[in-house]
Write a protein that holds these residues in place. Sequence first.
Motif, PDB file in Angstrom:
ATOM      1  N   LYS A  17       0.815  -1.216   0.000  1.00  0.00           N
ATOM      2  CA  LYS A  17       0.000   0.000   0.000  1.00  0.00           C
ATOM      3  C   LYS A  17       0.847   1.263   0.000  1.00  0.00           C
ATOM      4  O   LYS A  17       1.686   1.456   0.868  1.00  0.00           O
ATOM      5  N   ARG A  61      -2.807   9.094  -5.590  1.00  0.00           N
ATOM      6  CA  ARG A  61      -3.450  10.412  -5.691  1.00  0.00           C
ATOM      7  C   ARG A  61      -4.033  10.695  -7.070  1.00  0.00           C
ATOM      8  O   ARG A  61      -4.633  11.747  -7.276  1.00  0.00           O
ATOM      9  N   LEU A  76      -5.431  18.638  -0.950  1.00  0.00           N
ATOM     10  CA  LEU A  76      -6.557  17.747  -1.220  1.00  0.00           C
ATOM     11  C   LEU A  76      -6.870  17.631  -2.708  1.00  0.00           C
ATOM     12  O   LEU A  76      -7.982  17.213  -3.071  1.00  0.00           O
ATOM     13  N   HIS A 107      -6.129  15.479  -4.706  1.00  0.00           N
ATOM     14  CA  HIS A 107      -6.456  14.098  -5.079  1.00  0.00           C
ATOM     15  C   HIS A 107      -7.944  13.781  -4.962  1.00  0.00           C
ATOM     16  O   HIS A 107      -8.421  12.810  -5.530  1.00  0.00           O
ATOM     17  N   CYS A 112      -5.943   7.656  -0.711  1.00  0.00           N
ATOM     18  CA  CYS A 112      -5.042   8.626  -0.088  1.00  0.00           C
ATOM     19  C   CYS A 112      -5.795   9.384   1.000  1.00  0.00           C
ATOM     20  O   CYS A 112      -6.924   9.836   0.790  1.00  0.00           O
ATOM     21  N   GLY A 148      -6.452  12.589   3.486  1.00  0.00           N
ATOM     22  CA  GLY A 148      -6.371  14.029   3.304  1.00  0.00           C
ATOM     23  C   GLY A 148      -6.765  14.741   4.584  1.00  0.00           C
ATOM     24  O   GLY A 148      -7.631  14.269   5.328  1.00  0.00           O
ATOM     25  N   THR A 149      -6.096  15.863   4.825  1.00  0.00           N
ATOM     26  CA  THR A 149      -6.360  16.652   6.023  1.00  0.00           C
ATOM     27  C   THR A 149      -7.241  17.842   5.669  1.00  0.00           C
ATOM     28  O   THR A 149      -6.924  18.599   4.745  1.00  0.00           O
ATOM     29  N   ARG A 168      10.358   4.545   4.343  1.00  0.00           N
ATOM     30  CA  ARG A 168      10.106   4.189   5.735  1.00  0.00           C
ATOM     31  C   ARG A 168      11.423   4.015   6.485  1.00  0.00           C
ATOM     32  O   ARG A 168      12.445   3.640   5.906  1.00  0.00           O
TER      33      ARG A 168
END
Length: 171
Positions: free
Chosen positions: A11, A15, A67, A69, A114, A116-117, A159
């Motif tokens: 995963k 977007r 945002l 996406h 995705c 989003g904030t 990561r």
Amino acid sequence: MMDVWEAIRTKRAIRHFTNDPLPDEVVERILDAGRRSQSSKNSQPWQFVAVRDRDTLQKLSRMGDYLSHVAGAALCVVILVPAENERSAWHMFDAGQSASYMQLAAQAMGVGSCLGTIYQPEATRDLLGFPADWQARLLISFGYPDPNHERQGQGKAGRQNFDEVVHWDRW
Ligand SMILES: Cc1cc2nc3c(=O)[nH]c(=O)nc-3n(C[C@H](O)[C@H](O)[C@H](O)COP(=O)(O)O)c2cc1C
């Protein structure tokens, strides 16, 4: 269908989506995964607004600075949690769990997503019409990954290394 480990391992944030709609059973499975997720004291402190209307998706894409996406997504799930109170830290933790469940369920079905904030929670409330005792801070875009953006989701996962984050028995 891919197994849980494969979904976790593969995963990446997606977007850019194709114009294909998601079948109803796929949408329902994603939302059901959120509904089934664990929460503090089984409080299930969430409501999900599932948006497929293109005009609303485009308006949602203007509710935060990152945002874009959302505008081309097949589905956007806006996660509502109770209005700010002394349990808000737990509510956000629980909302995050439901987000992960939905995104991994989607991944297992070949659906990209995705997070989003939301920077404009009040305008989001006006747009979606939910009551004052709920707030919207996070949403998730879903859709089939656009092959014309073939590099998305393919990069090495940025990561930390295993040994940088794991401490055995004590720090
Ligand atoms: C709480 C949270 C908020 C996020 N907000 C946004 C956002 O506003 N816009 C966006 O494009 N990505 C957002 N993301 C997605 C992250 O950027 C993404 O998960 C992270 O960079 C890892 O991406 P990768 O799995 O492709 O490596 C958010 C992720 C989380 C967990």
